[in-house]
Design an enzyme around this catalytic site. Structure first.
Site, PDB file in Angstrom:
ATOM      1  N   GLU A 320       0.754  -1.007  -0.014  1.00 17.53           N
ATOM      2  CA  GLU A 320       0.490  -0.322   0.184  1.00 17.53           C
ATOM      3  C   GLU A 320       1.052   1.161   0.247  1.00 17.53           C
ATOM      4  O   GLU A 320       0.871   1.409  -1.329  1.00 17.53           O
ATOM      5  CB  GLU A 320      -1.035   0.070   0.817  1.00 17.53           C
ATOM      6  CG  GLU A 320      -2.363   1.599   1.573  1.00 17.53           C
ATOM      7  CD  GLU A 320      -2.475   1.467   0.458  1.00 17.53           C
ATOM      8  OE1 GLU A 320      -2.428   2.874  -0.034  1.00 17.53           O
ATOM      9  OE2 GLU A 320      -3.324   0.579  -0.127  1.00 17.53           O
ATOM     10  N   ASP A 324       1.073   4.352  -3.264  1.00 14.63           N
ATOM     11  CA  ASP A 324       1.119   5.282  -3.353  1.00 14.63           C
ATOM     12  C   ASP A 324       2.100   6.299  -3.030  1.00 14.63           C
ATOM     13  O   ASP A 324       2.171   6.973  -3.924  1.00 14.63           O
ATOM     14  CB  ASP A 324       0.945   5.715  -1.722  1.00 14.63           C
ATOM     15  CG  ASP A 324      -0.454   5.236  -0.554  1.00 14.63           C
ATOM     16  OD1 ASP A 324      -1.564   5.101  -1.554  1.00 14.63           O
ATOM     17  OD2 ASP A 324      -0.540   4.465   0.564  1.00 14.63           O
ATOM     18  N   SER A 525      -6.847   3.005  -4.153  1.00 17.80           N
ATOM     19  CA  SER A 525      -5.865   2.945  -3.107  1.00 17.80           C
ATOM     20  C   SER A 525      -4.814   3.143  -3.829  1.00 17.80           C
ATOM     21  O   SER A 525      -3.511   3.879  -4.027  1.00 17.80           O
ATOM     22  CB  SER A 525      -5.238   2.278  -2.693  1.00 17.80           C
ATOM     23  OG  SER A 525      -5.263   0.670  -2.725  1.00 17.80           O
ATOM     24  N   ASP A 566     -15.396  12.441 -18.886  1.00 19.08           N
ATOM     25  CA  ASP A 566     -17.128  11.892 -18.399  1.00 19.08           C
ATOM     26  C   ASP A 566     -16.721  10.377 -18.449  1.00 19.08           C
ATOM     27  O   ASP A 566     -16.506  10.190 -19.143  1.00 19.08           O
ATOM     28  CB  ASP A 566     -18.292  12.429 -18.604  1.00 19.08           C
ATOM     29  CG  ASP A 566     -19.164  12.431 -18.311  1.00 19.08           C
ATOM     30  OD1 ASP A 566     -19.601  11.928 -16.994  1.00 19.08           O
ATOM     31  OD2 ASP A 566     -19.843  12.322 -18.587  1.00 19.08           O
ATOM     32  N   VAL A 567     -16.992  10.159 -17.835  1.00 17.56           N
ATOM     33  CA  VAL A 567     -17.378   8.112 -17.643  1.00 17.56           C
ATOM     34  C   VAL A 567     -18.648   8.025 -17.435  1.00 17.56           C
ATOM     35  O   VAL A 567     -19.669   8.014 -16.863  1.00 17.56           O
ATOM     36  CB  VAL A 567     -16.316   7.989 -16.217  1.00 17.56           C
ATOM     37  CG1 VAL A 567     -17.182   6.424 -16.427  1.00 17.56           C
ATOM     38  CG2 VAL A 567     -15.538   8.206 -16.445  1.00 17.56           C
ATOM     39  N   GLY A 587     -22.457  14.031 -17.052  1.00 21.08           N
ATOM     40  CA  GLY A 587     -22.394  14.263 -16.367  1.00 21.08           C
ATOM     41  C   GLY A 587     -21.840  14.369 -14.473  1.00 21.08           C
ATOM     42  O   GLY A 587     -21.154  12.760 -14.071  1.00 21.08           O
ATOM     43  N   ASP A 589     -22.096  11.393 -11.634  1.00 16.55           N
ATOM     44  CA  ASP A 589     -23.136  10.550 -11.011  1.00 16.55           C
ATOM     45  C   ASP A 589     -22.701   9.855  -9.373  1.00 16.55           C
ATOM     46  O   ASP A 589     -20.720  10.548  -9.163  1.00 16.55           O
ATOM     47  CB  ASP A 589     -23.127   9.602 -11.970  1.00 16.55           C
ATOM     48  CG  ASP A 589     -21.612   9.078 -12.534  1.00 16.55           C
ATOM     49  OD1 ASP A 589     -20.572   8.159 -11.729  1.00 16.55           O
ATOM     50  OD2 ASP A 589     -21.346   9.157 -13.398  1.00 16.55           O
TER      51      ASP A 589
END
Length: 606
Positions: A320, A324, A525, A566-567, A587, A589
């Protein structure tokens, strides 16, 4: 709000017995709504009573008057909202302290109370939090409790923790001055290892996908095998020399999809004007410099150095932590990086750490969280939100991963007849930026993205929707394309999240160097440090132009949706077989927010 313990309702305990000291007339029970340790459901097993000579460190949050908190929030919104006359006029730490105006008598009374029992007391610069270290015996007497050692039932490597399984109370002479005593009632869930096969830098085969632990409460998703090596449909930027990275997301893939400037163009952004960023790590997530260096060399990242480590480090690889570090530096290689480490997952300790810094990093990526329902109390979330507002008032950007269990969170959605979504905290806090996860719509093709099925998203059960997102959320709720889940399962008036997203799913995981090998890692993450790195670059542009840093990001984000790609496909049910979730549509969501970064568009907006 603390309640007196003179006439308490029965407190469950493993032995079924009440502790007489908690019934004392002078004792005032705190956090009375917190469920106490239940051995039938907890992952933590109570062991022996702590030795009275053992040491325990606690975070004591002092009461801040409602008027001061209201003023803090007012300043927070003013300095964070583009177009406001006070936008960008961030406070110094001294100004935050004066604004909170914690009564000196309150500080001295509580400090003296703990100090008289032999505690070492550290008063935070804002004078609203005390960190006390003291012998267990003294703590038990002062807090009318019993402390035991607890071990994790399934992760033998997890360090044992000191906790109270019966609640706690404070003497009525100090109780009115204290909101809560942290780290007494929390039982964090520890990351449990997924199976993974990986190889050295020159490995001829790809590893299985290992999902990183995005949250203190997360249980990693099952490992899945990536697509076999072969010619992709369109050119896929290799980016890294390691063969194991061939079909994984690499710095080159991110640069192509999110329209990042060339590595050379990224180098000077804000470096000479105080630009900075940080990642937060918890629960034994250390890093090895050899892993970080291998990533930088193989993936051609010019600078993967760590400038400052707060809280210490051991030469132990944590996937982790290394995820990062590697990917925030992959996006913003020249921005100085600080690693803020805590051995236990504690938002209170973390916010206290960054609040105590006179010159804190400007952008913070935090890949940890919990379900709102798993938080120890409403008081705990209040103290955490106060810390977030203090950070924003000082011009800091705080980003949290939205979670990796879809709409059901870490607790699951419950039985068939009583299904309920479980929103994440802090992702659902109105005072931070929540980052969701996406996948490429077509594996190994840099192009359109889809909502990752396991990305956290939804609506808070605790916090109302803030003004900055009112129009965006209303449009989503009104759209027939949203095909919303039954409203008995979620709170339509709650704060909607995530705000934005980035790649993080399992179609093409991230290539991460850890423990001397390269492996594929998926999860929000991974998404969070990528978005944090983008905003660190944008801060560099502002600083170079003589402007203040962006600070709390959400008002800027919601005023500039054109800055994101946008997805419009996918749903975050949690698993491919899940029935209910929130759909990604045109838009904003509740699966992907406004979508994923478009750096070329964002740099025009800052």
């Amino acid at each position: 709000i603390p309640t007196r313990a003179r006439t308490p309702r029965p407190w469950p305990s493993p032995s079924g017995m009440l502790v007489a000291v908690l019934l004392a007339a002078a004792a005032v029970r705190h956090e009375p709504t917190v469920p106490l340790h239940d051995p039938a459901t907890s992952s933590w097993v109570r062991e022996e009573r702590a030795d009275p000579a053992d040491s325990v460190t606690l975070t004591v949050a002092l009461k801040v008057e409602a008027e001061a908190l209201a003023e803090l929030e007012s300043v927070f919104w003013a300095v964070s909202t583009p177009g406001h006359a006070e936008y960008g006029k961030h406070l110094t730490n001294q100004q935050v302290t004066r604004l909170l105006n914690v009564c000196p008598d309150r500080v001295s009374t509580v400090a003296a109370h703990f100090g008289a029992a032999g505690a070492e007391v550290v008063v935070a610069p804002n004078r609203d939090v005390l960190t006390v270290s003291m012998p267990v015996g003294a703590a038990e007497a002062l807090l009318s409790t019993q402390l035991h050692w607890f071990r994790h039932s399934r992760v033998s490597s997890a360090p044992r923790i000191l906790r109270s399984g019966i609640g706690y109370a404070l003497d009525e002479s100090v109780s009115p001055h204290v909101l809560l005593v942290g780290e007494l009632l929390q039982f964090p869930r520890v990351r449990e290892a997924s199976p993974v096969t990986d190889g050295p830098v020159s490995a001829p085969t790809e590893p299985l996908v290992q999902t990183a632990a995005p949250t203190a409460a997360a249980e990693p998703l099952a490992a899945v095998a990536p697509e076999p090596l072969g010619a992709p449909a369109v050119a896929w930027p290799m980016g890294c020399d390691a063969i194991a990275c061939a079909r994984y997301v690499t710095p080159a893939v991110l640069a192509a999809r999110y329209k990042l400037p060339t590595a050379t163009a990224r180098l000077p952004l804000g470096v000479s004007n105080g630009n900075s960023m940080a990642v937060a790590e918890f629960q034994g997530q250390y890093y090895k410099l050899s892993d970080i260096a291998s990533f930088g060399e193989s993936c051609h990242v010019s600078d993967v150095s760590i400038n400052v480590t707060i809280g210490g480090d051991l030469p132990v690889a944590g996937v982790e932590s290394e995820l990062d570090i590697e990917y925030i530096k992959a996006v913003a290689p020249s921005v100085p990086l600080t690693v803020v480490y805590n051995s236990a997952y504690s938002l209170l300790s973390w916010t206290s750490q960054i609040s105590a810094l006179e010159d804190p990093p400007l952008v913070h990526s935090v890949s940890y969280g919990n379900d709102e329902a798993q938080q120890v109390s409403a008081e705990y979330m209040t103290v955490a939100n106060t810390g977030f507002m203090k950070a924003g008032a000082r011009g800091l950007s705080i980003l949290f991963a939205s979670g990796d269990q879809g709409v059901c969170g870490r607790e699951g959605c419950g039985s068939f007849l009583h299904k309920k979504f479980h929103p994440d905290f802090p992702a659902a806090s109105p005072y931070i930026t929540a980052v969701g996860g996406t996948d490429f719509a077509v594996r190994s093709v840099v192009g359109e993205e889809t909502a990752w099925v396991a990305s956290g998203g939804g609506f808070s059960d605790t916090f109302d929707a803030p003004a900055y997102q009112a129009d965006a959320v209303a449009a989503y709720l009104a759209s027939p394309d949203a095909d919303l889940p039954p409203k008995t399962m979620w709170t339509p008036t709650g704060r909607g999240y995530p705000d934005v997203s980035a790649l993080g799913g399992q179609v093409n995981p991230y290539c991460v160097a850890s423990s001397g090998h390269f492996a594929g890692v998926a999860g929000t993450s991974a998404s969070c440090p990528v978005v944090a790195g983008v905003f660190a670059l944008l801060n560099g542009i502002r600083l170079d132009a003589g402007k203040p840093p962006l600070g709390f990001l959400n008002p800027f984000i919601y005023q500039n949706p054109q800055g994101f790609q946008d997805v419009t496909q996918g749903v975050n049910t949690g698993t491919p077989l899940g029935k209910y979730g929130f759909k990604a549509i045109k838009g904003w969501d509740a699966a992907t927010g406004f979508g994923t970064p478009d750096f070329e568009a964002l740099k025009l907006a800052v």
